[in-house]
Design an enzyme around this catalytic site. Structure first.
Site, PDB file in Angstrom:
ATOM      1  CG  ASP A  47      37.123  46.080  39.079  1.00 43.36           C
ATOM      2  OD1 ASP A  47      37.831  45.301  38.414  1.00 43.36           O
ATOM      3  OD2 ASP A  47      35.892  46.155  38.939  1.00 43.36           O
ATOM      4  CG  HIS A  73      36.398  42.345  38.263  1.00 42.92           C
ATOM      5  ND1 HIS A  73      36.763  43.128  37.203  1.00 42.92           N
ATOM      6  CD2 HIS A  73      35.355  41.596  37.828  1.00 42.92           C
ATOM      7  CE1 HIS A  73      35.959  42.878  36.161  1.00 42.92           C
ATOM      8  NE2 HIS A  73      35.107  41.948  36.516  1.00 42.92           N
ATOM      9  CD  GLU A  92      32.855  41.063  33.508  1.00 47.26           C
ATOM     10  OE1 GLU A  92      32.399  41.338  32.404  1.00 47.26           O
ATOM     11  OE2 GLU A  92      33.496  41.898  34.198  1.00 47.26           O
TER      12      GLU A  92
HETATM   13  C1  ACM Z   1      29.542  43.679  35.503  1.00 46.47           C
HETATM   14  O1  ACM Z   1      29.138  44.517  34.678  1.00 46.47           O
HETATM   15  N1  ACM Z   1      30.667  43.006  35.275  1.00 46.47           N
HETATM   16  C2  ACM Z   1      28.831  43.411  36.730  1.00 46.47           C
END
Ligand code: ACM
Length: 790
Positions: free
Chosen positions: A222, A293, A356
């Protein structure tokens, strides 16, 4: 808690998902599925008190006594392994170690009073992971068609064993025929934000096994950390495995130098964890998140990024703009990483993230736009889909399947891809209708970093509370989904993100016992689920947690209190509440509440000063330590941040956040909305009030809000460091006080601000309290407000 369950064995608990047996089960007392929790938990635990509830359990007469002399017999290697695991578990949890016999000892007299484990091929028809457990006073037989089923039979047996007051261990007679409802019963662990040691991962695996969960999704990469050794790219962990905590927490107190927070798993450690999990019939699914991420990876290898900006693994939380670029060389990088991950993780799936990934950098990059033309992608989402398709192809060529967060549905998706539905269940519904397999993990119900009660003792997290009942009631198969596509719902998974979780104790607090509710949904036939019965079985599960060293949240088992104050009369009315609606008993004389203390039935009128000690009880036992609630004239003039409302227009994202110092040890915790820090004291009685004292602290402003950034609304400052403003009748009402803020709080992290209130402002008013100014990279937060009388 010592439990004597034998007397209850006549009570028939017969739960059936295996349809043929249902008829035989009719007539037994059943809790109504919609029983209110207020009534339910007060009753006794059932004789067969297992979580998850088995498909069929028919209690018999008597008990089987388990002693160090009890022989364990095993037919074959797989059974022998399970017998050994059972022996170790019982030795750890119940301090009695039965004898594991080898084949030659296992005949004749030795077999009397024995526990026999056997793989029975004729049971294969009952389904994968199913088992039969037969306990009589004369002996125990655990049999299953496969090793996983046998293991789960052993787990049930170990969990049914209880210790009586004399220290004797026994198991109630029962016949259990059991099989899981779903094939994917998952838990996601996030070592990227805060790192968890190999031993802590092992502890989680042990606890998962106890709950018959079978999939550990390991979120290894991440923005804040890359946590798995990749030999071809050592900087991923050398650089990407270290970050500096935000604010004072990132400064070494003795030297004033940056304080590194590092951690990663070597490939040997990964192998060890994967093997440890496999021995407990848990498959580990690694996540390689892309294209977003990705900050930690880009910090390690800047050529992977979309911009020339120099990055470091982030000490902030939220949604970052940093995306991998779209070059062929970056796809090769991802393939090379997968080349090293694939041999480490023998399971079917590899998770490729996809969530995201805001596309600003791709939109702004001439080179990405050129790449899009080259690959025929008309939108940035199609570009992301192109990469997903490439990864899918690569994985398929290596005998693996791809799973990704539900954003991957937003572009063309490979037919073979499986979707993890986190933004509600809609993504999962759509994917299943399109013929994709789906794992349901909606943030609204299964995110365990969300708080579980309104207690002031909750750790930091996301305070959109997801209480036990909501977790329990989550149904993974949407009603709207056509029968023909229901088989695509592989199961469910709870996710534990750890942005706000600094210690393993807090992780365990958030996860247990809510994971027990997830486990029951994953395992128990839908028609047999019963929340009231679950709450009656839960105290036994807590006892097992204590036996097996699983930390769990106390807050759902403590008693919360709120008080209405009549200042003129010098009285208060105290409302007590057990978050899970267990029976509440209390005292007013300072003594410890017991099972015979006054039963709470209605709000308690008290004359000040007063003290209530209250505890929740089940089956005559206190479920957690009593909490003491003390009231006097001053305490009732104070509201903490937890007791104040957030302002109606404060927007989304109320968070429960910690101060950044001291580097180690206890820190202050604040409830605040990060878009618009504003609190409201509704109905504050201002009669006779001269001033308000506000205790405030400062936390790092460590959020990346991506496209939500314009929603941030900090009132403009009117002096050097901004003000504390107080408005009457909501934030739109008259400003009745304004006090300039200092540059920073005192050495203890707090400042007390006294705001004089005008004489004419009286009666019950809704006070709005807010700090002005954009003070990033820090942010003022309210700890408590106290009305001071004339
Ligand atoms: C997430 O909670 N961004 C998968």
């Amino acid at each position: 808690m010592n439990r004597s369950t034998f007397s209850r064995s006549a009570q028939l608990l017969c739960v059936a998902g295996l349809a043929a047996a249902l008829a035989a089960c009719s007539g037994q007392p059943q809790s109504p599925a919609d029983a209110t929790p207020a009534q339910a938990p007060a009753a006794e635990a059932p004789a067969i008190s297992l979580i998850p509830l088995p498909a069929i359990a028919v209690p018999g007469e008597g008990r089987f006594v388990l002693s160090p002399a009890t022989p364990l017999l095993a037919d074959g290697d797989a059974a022998r392994t399970v017998a050994g695991q059972f022996a170790a578990l019982v030795a750890k949890g119940l301090a009695v170690e039965p004898r594991l016999l080898d084949g030659t000892d296992a005949d004749g007299a030795e077999a009397k009073g024995a526990i026999r484990f056997s793989i029975d091929p004729s049971r294969a028809g009952a389904g994968a992971e199913s088992y039969l457990l037969e306990v009589t006073p004369a002996g125990v037989i655990v049999s299953a068609g496969d090793a996983a089923g046998l293991f789960y039979g052993a787990m049930s047996l170990a969990q049914l064993a209880t210790v009586d007051d004399a220290g004797a261990v026994s198991v109630p007679a029962v016949r259990i025929e059991d099989a899981p409802r779903f094939a994917w019963r998952g838990f996601m662990m996030d070592p990227s934000r805060h790192f968890w040691s190999v031993d802590q991962v092992r502890q989680v695996i042990d606890a998962m096994a106890m709950h018959k969960l079978n999939t550990l999704h390991w979120h290894l990469t991440d923005d804040q950390g890359w946590r798995v050794e990749i030999k071809q790219y050592p900087k991923l962990t050398e650089i990407g495995g270290c970050r500096i905590p935000a604010g004072d927490g990132g400064i070494e107190p003795s030297t004033g130098k940056p304080r590194q927070y590092c951690g990663f798993y070597t490939q040997d450690q990964v192998r060890e964890i994967v093997a440890y999990a496999a021995a407990r019939h848990i498959t580990v699914v690694p996540e390689l998140n892309q294209p977003g991420h990705a900050t930690a990876a880009i910090a390690a290898y800047p050529e992977l990024g979309t911009t020339d900006q120099k990055l470091v693994p982030s000490s902030e939380w939220g949604v970052f703009p940093n995306l991998f670029n779209t070059e062929e060389s970056t796809i090769t990088f991802l393939e090379n990483v997968m080349d090293e991950l694939i041999p480490l993780f023998p399971g079917t799936y590899l998770h490729v993230g996809g969530d995201e990934a805001v596309k600003d950098q791709w939109e702004a990059s001439a080179r990405v736009q050129e790449r899009m033309r080259e690959v025929g992608a008309k939108t940035e989402m199609e570009m992301q889909s192109h990469i997903v398709a490439r990864l899918q192809k690569y994985l398929a060529a290596h005998g693996k399947r791809l799973i990704g967060w539900d954003e991957i549905l937003e572009g063309p998706m490979p037919a073979e891809a499986t979707v993890m539905s986190w933004r509600g269940i809609e993504g999962g519904l759509k994917a299943a209708r399109e013929g994709h397999d789906v794992v349901m993990t909606p943030s609204s119900d299964l995110y365990l970093d969300y708080l579980q009660t309104h207690s002031p003792d909750e750790p930091p997290g996301r305070p959109a509370t997801i209480p036990m009942r909501q977790v329990y009631d989550f149904e993974p198969v949407p009603k709207e989904l056509e029968e023909s596509q229901r088989h695509h719902i592989l199961g469910l998974q709870a996710n534990m993100w750890t942005e706000h979780t600094r210690t393993f104790e807090r992780l365990q607090h958030n996860v247990f016992p809510r994971l027990a509710a997830v486990a029951e949904t994953g395992w128990t036939p839908k028609e047999r689920k019963d929340y009231a019965g679950f709450l009656r079985r839960l105290p036994d599960q807590l006892e097992r947690y204590r036996h097996w060293g699983v930390g769990y949240a106390q807050t759902p088992f403590q008693v919360d209190a709120t008080a209405e104050h009549d200042r003129k009369a010098g009285t208060a009315t105290v409302t007590l509440e057990s978050p899970l609606a267990y029976e509440v008993r209390y005292t007013t004389d300072g003594s410890e509440p017991t099972a015979s203390s006054t039963l709470y039935k209605a709000p308690v009128p008290v004359t000040l000063p007063a003290q209530l000690r209250a505890a929740a009880f089940a089956d005559g036992h206190a479920l957690a330590t009593a909490r003491t609630h003390t009231y006097d004239a001053t305490s009732l003039l104070t509201r903490t941040d937890e007791q104040l409302a957030t302002c109606p227009d404060a927007g989304r994202l109320l968070l429960r956040l910690e101060d950044d110092g001291p580097a180690d040890g206890e820190r202050a915790i604040f409830n605040t909305t990060i878009f618009y820090p504003c609190w409201q004291w509704n109905g504050a009685d201002l009669d006779g009030v001269a001033s308000m004292k506000v205790r405030a602290g400062k936390i790092p402003y460590y959020f990346q809000l991506a496209h939500d950034e314009p929603a941030r609304r900090f009132e403009p400052a009117r002096s050097a460091h901004g003000e504390l403003d107080i408005h009457a009748d909501g934030c739109g009402g008259e400003r009745i006080a304004s006090v300039p803020l200092p540059a920073k709080p005192g050495a203890d992290g707090f400042v007390d601000i006294v705001a004089e209130l005008p004489q004419g402002v009286a009666g019950k008013r809704d006070l709005c309290l807010r700090f002005t100014g954009d003070t990033r990279p820090t942010m003022w937060v309210l700890d408590r407000a106290t009305l001071q009388l004339r």
